[in-house]
Design an enzyme around this catalytic site. Sequence first.
Site, PDB file in Angstrom:
ATOM      1  N   LYS A  86       0.844  -1.199   0.000  1.00 20.78           N
ATOM      2  CA  LYS A  86       0.000   0.000   0.000  1.00 20.78           C
ATOM      3  C   LYS A  86       0.876   1.244   0.000  1.00 20.78           C
ATOM      4  O   LYS A  86       1.912   1.282   0.665  1.00 20.78           O
ATOM      5  CB  LYS A  86      -0.903  -0.034   1.237  1.00 20.78           C
ATOM      6  CG  LYS A  86      -1.963   1.052   1.301  1.00 20.78           C
ATOM      7  CD  LYS A  86      -2.846   0.836   2.531  1.00 20.78           C
ATOM      8  CE  LYS A  86      -3.920   1.888   2.671  1.00 20.78           C
ATOM      9  NZ  LYS A  86      -4.763   1.643   3.881  1.00 20.78           N
ATOM     10  N   SER A 117      -9.563   1.564   3.432  1.00 24.63           N
ATOM     11  CA  SER A 117      -8.812   2.356   2.469  1.00 24.63           C
ATOM     12  C   SER A 117      -7.774   1.552   1.687  1.00 24.63           C
ATOM     13  O   SER A 117      -7.127   2.074   0.780  1.00 24.63           O
ATOM     14  CB  SER A 117      -8.094   3.494   3.199  1.00 24.63           C
ATOM     15  OG  SER A 117      -7.158   2.960   4.134  1.00 24.63           O
ATOM     16  N   SER A 122      -9.563  -0.825   7.661  1.00 28.94           N
ATOM     17  CA  SER A 122      -9.115  -0.541   6.294  1.00 28.94           C
ATOM     18  C   SER A 122      -8.472  -1.708   5.559  1.00 28.94           C
ATOM     19  O   SER A 122      -8.240  -1.622   4.362  1.00 28.94           O
ATOM     20  CB  SER A 122      -8.130   0.642   6.298  1.00 28.94           C
ATOM     21  OG  SER A 122      -8.825   1.840   6.493  1.00 28.94           O
TER      22      SER A 122
END
Length: 523
Positions: free
Chosen positions: A76, A171, A195
């Site tokens: 990420k 996210s 997330s």
Amino acid sequence: MLRAALREVSTALKEGRVSPTELCQRCLSLIKTTKFLNAYITVTEDTALRQAEESEKRYRRGQSLGDLDGIPVAVKDNFSTAGIETTCASNMLKGYIPPYNATVVQKLLDQGAVLIGKTNLDEFAMGSGSTDGIFGPVRNPWSYSRQYKEKCGQNSRLENEDSSWLIAGGSSGGSAAAVSSFTCFAALGSDTGGSTRNPAAHCGVVGLKPTYGLVSRHGLIPLVNSMDVPGILTRCVDDAATVLGVLAGHDPKDSTTVQDPFNPFELPSVIDVSKFCIGIPKEYHIPGLSSETLAVWSKAADLFENAGARVIEVSLPHTCYSIVCYHVLCTAEVASNMARFDGLEYGHRSNIDKSTESMYAATRREGFNDVVRGRILSGNYFLLKQNYEKYFIKAQKVRRLIANDFVNVFNSGVDVLLTPTTLRDAVPYVEFIKEDNRTRSAQDDIFTQAANMSGLPAVSIPTALSEKGLPIGLQFVGHAFQELQLLTVAKWFEKQAKFPILQLQEMLDHADALSHQKISLFS
């Protein structure tokens, strides 16, 4: 081979049935073919091929570094990567190239993993859909499954105005989409209020949030220091356990990591769940929970009971205060953490130089989106001298009550809690953006954020398909630092659920359709 589990691929690499370079090239090719998913911000092709070549040399010498040697993984884009741009999907950090690797990234590289790219997210990980970053929203790979296309009346070639594509969750939506679309075998996410687990549920993959303090946060650009945890996304529970074994352990660079040694474990192949007690929190039966998710949750409880496990209803009485408490604490820490982005030391700096104050204001207005600015303003309000006791201190006290709820339940003999991960399956993008980010996050984090406030490990397991042919995930929450027990229960359940993974060919067919048309990512 792209659909295989980590240990299968590792065995194939050791036996020479596939080379690290060939495996890397296949993943890079598929990233290009599925570019329409927008899962990646940066594809590190040259770096990945170089790492794959180094891995190949090790295999030739019989010096494999472990089960991840030569395995393509994604990270990420809020984890620092030396020499590779790290943006947090924000104008504030666009162009920022860290001089060091996050500890978890370095641990992956030390085991020979091949870093294939940095994945897309909501700006600074503030969101639940991966729709609010500067690089555009992530598309859920299940948008292109045969079942969903049939339910939506889609043809094999979609129309230019394709309003039916689904959010990936957030996210860490880019990481979940990357794993779900077979472009990597595992990915790092971050989990502050759900997330990692939220996008895992929507994309039909496994999402693990380890116990707070088990995995280093060094190099993870902070959102909420007291809740942030590096997350793991894989296609099966065994793979999550393998990656956790690489990442877990004390880090001198992160004082919040526990100093007790972590012993990597392999999950048993034969599991007897009759010795476990599964708790079902009654407060999680809430308005807004879809009938399909409720039915899947109930069937899962029946599955455990029929296998001899003790399944009991439990109470977490402060659940109703949890999401409000979370948002007070979250925004307060966001306001504190975002104060470092002032345009002086690193990141974006405005050209306005009328005064220091005007430069600060312009820098933050230009660098942050509305979502980030809104959370900063909320956090600063809660931290005002006249509000500090009323909001922040009170929220900390409620947080302790919420954590104590879990302690009381686990002390009563419960081994693992079983809950939904999200209220429902993934929704189309056009429907998702009708609500503001704050409202969406409150809805989507309802089942997940309490584990972050309590520091407990939790994992989302893909369980069933909805009537529209979309993944529904269920969450297991365990005792602190009892990942072995948690993942053992999750593995047993995974085997019973027999969740159908996404068919790779269906996405490739859509990629072929895109090659004949121009479809806007924002359509």
